[in-house]
Design an enzyme around this catalytic site. Structure first.
Site, short mmCIF file in Angstrom:
data_model
loop_
_atom_site.label_atom_id
_atom_site.label_comp_id
_atom_site.label_asym_id
_atom_site.label_seq_id
_atom_site.Cartn_x
_atom_site.Cartn_y
_atom_site.Cartn_z
CE1 TYR A 250 -16.22 15.03 18.21
CE2 TYR A 250 -18.49 15.56 18.78
CZ TYR A 250 -17.42 14.67 18.78
OH TYR A 250 -17.58 13.41 19.32
CB SER B 63 -21.53 11.63 18.62
OG SER B 63 -22.17 12.53 19.49
N GLY C 187 -26.32 26.74 21.82
CA GLY C 187 -26.17 25.50 21.04
C GLY C 187 -26.63 24.24 21.75
CE LYS D 214 -16.91 11.73 16.54
NZ LYS D 214 -15.79 10.76 16.50
CB ILE E 243 -14.60 5.83 25.21
CG1 ILE E 243 -15.45 7.02 25.68
CG2 ILE E 243 -15.50 4.63 24.93
CD1 ILE E 243 -16.36 7.61 24.61
CG ASP F 33 -3.77 8.19 22.27
OD1 ASP F 33 -4.91 7.83 22.61
OD2 ASP F 33 -3.42 9.40 22.24
CG ASN F 34 -2.04 12.33 18.88
OD1 ASN F 34 -2.75 12.19 19.87
ND2 ASN F 34 -2.36 13.14 17.88
CG LEU F 35 0.64 9.87 24.39
CD1 LEU F 35 1.99 9.79 25.11
CD2 LEU F 35 -0.38 9.01 25.14
NE ARG G 232 -27.31 16.91 26.30
CZ ARG G 232 -28.13 17.96 26.20
NH1 ARG G 232 -29.42 17.82 26.45
NH2 ARG G 232 -27.66 19.14 25.85
#
Ligand code: NAD
Ligand code: WQD
Length: 345
Positions: free
Chosen positions: A153, A128, A301, A157, A15, A34-36, A235
């Site tokens: 995760y 999210s 889930g 958020k 994104i 960014d740490n890639l 979704r």
């Protein structure tokens, strides 16, 4: 007039890269950190091929406070931050909760800590629809109840939203726009950038395009016995470029002090629910390519159905998801073809 510099954390990610392009189109100079860990340097070439501008890039970890301090010193005048940097694999977060809490929360804390001293006016945060869990009612508005997170995760958020709220309520001299994304899919229409999952994709669309390409034998549809019209889960699939555009509006809003509110929350979705089988149909119809698939048992889930009421973003931000599902599916396929052409997949 010269625009203010924007820091995009996680800007070589899926994104983030699309958002960098939209920021550049709107005239903003961008620096990416960014740490890639889940992207690669070649994304910078893709961005440059689209916009003609190579964004400044710092390869560093946002959990490293000193690296961030150095970035602010090296790139003065950052007025806005968009924080994409996070670990995002739901399943992995169940196995490695400490990694997820450390990465996602320390990244945010470091940024919030450095914003005041560096005169940053606002931070856009990637949240999210996962915060709504299994909603009692669809579509969900920003006032719909937040449900207990079902994964570390998801919990990062929820906690991140609370941290931002607490820090701003304590009088911090900046604003925040929290964006709750539904299911981002597709790629830039140029096929120069897109989603590049590591290993076997967990998300539906990359699995689908890899199956259509023959990289995977068949797509498993996780359940057809849900309480939905065709029995598969529903979704709200949102085009990634449409999503990226909302970030530019959010940044502008904070930089121009367009709102009295110091914290704003927006759902970013289309307002349309699409089932798994409906999405496969849309792909086959729009590309003419068949996707071998079979129905298997439910995935643990999974949410049965969730889609957004995006009217708050439509009315207040003047933003609306515009790209059709068919065009989005075609963009996802064009990106998959490009990966093949380049010998990546
Ligand atoms: P992505 O993995 O493609 O991008 C995240 C980028 O952040 C990657 O390039 C990764 O290398 C980088 N990164 C991770 N930790 C870092 C760190 N500590 N320091 C520096 N860089 C770091 O993910 P994405 O799909 O582009 O998601 C972006 C954001 O949006 C994430 O915060 C994610 O949780 C959130 N989000 C994504 C979705 C989705 O379905 N893709 C949905 C809702 C929210
Ligand atoms: C979509 C639908 C699956 C794969 C995840 C995160 C969520 C958010 C978005 C970040 C579901 C079905 C999938 C497959 C299938 N991310 N499916 N076969 O589960 O909505 O959300 O990404 O915040 O937090 O949980 O996305 O793409 O995994 O699944 O049938 O091989 O496709 O059951 O109904 P999901 P997804």
């Amino acid at each position: 007039m010269k625009k203010d510099r924007i820091l995009v954390t996680g800007g070589t990610g899926y994104i983030g890269s699309h958002t960098v392009v939209e920021l550049q189109k709107a005239g903003y100079p961008v620096v990416i950190i960014d740490n890639l860990s889940n992207s690669n340097r070649e994304v910078l070439d893709g961005i440059e091929r689209i916009s003609g501008i190579r964004p400044d890039f710092v390869e560093a970890d946002c959990t490293d406070l000193n690296a961030l301090k150095k970035l602010f010193a090296d790139y003065p005048g950052i007025k806005g931050i968009i924080n994409f940097a996070a670990s995002k694999a739901v399943g992995e977060s169940v196995e490695k909760p400490i990694l997820y809490y450390r990465n996602n929360l320390n990244t945010l804390l470091n940024l919030l800590d450095l914003m005041g001293p560096n005169g940053v006016k606002g931070i856009v945060f990637s949240s999210s629809c996962t915060v709504y869990g299994e909603p009692d009612q669809n579509p969900v508005t920003e006032q719909s109840p937040i449900k207990k997170a079902t994964s570390p995760y998801g919990n990062t958020k929820q906690i991140s939203e609370e941290i931002i709220t607490d820090v701003i309520t304590s009088g911090a001299p900046f604003k925040s726009v929290i964006l709750r994304y539904f299911n981002p899919i597709g790629a830039h229409p140029s096929a120069e950038i897109g989603e590049l999952p590591n290993g076997v994709p967990q998300n539906l669309v990359p699995y689908l395009t890899q199956t259509a390409m023959g990289i995977r034998k068949e797509l498993s549809v996780f359940g057809d016995d849900y309480n939905t019209p065709d029995g598969s889960c529903i979704r709200d699939y949102i085009n990634v470029v449409d999503l990226a555009k909302a970030h530019v509006i959010a940044v502008e809003r904070m930089l121009n002090d367009a709102s009295e509110d110091k914290i704003e929350i927006f759902n970013l979705g289309t307002g349309l629910g699409t089932s798994v089988l409906g999405l496969i149909d849309a792909f086959e119809r729009s590309t003419g390519v068949k996707v071998p698939h079979k129905i298997v048992g439910r995935r643990a889930g999974d949410i049965e159905k969730v889609w957004a009421d995006p009217s708050h973003a439509n009315n207040v931000l003047g933003w609306k998801a515009e790209t059709s599902l068919d065009d989005t599916m075609r963009s996802a396929w064009a990106w998959q073809l490009k990966l093949r052409e380049r010998g990546i997949m």
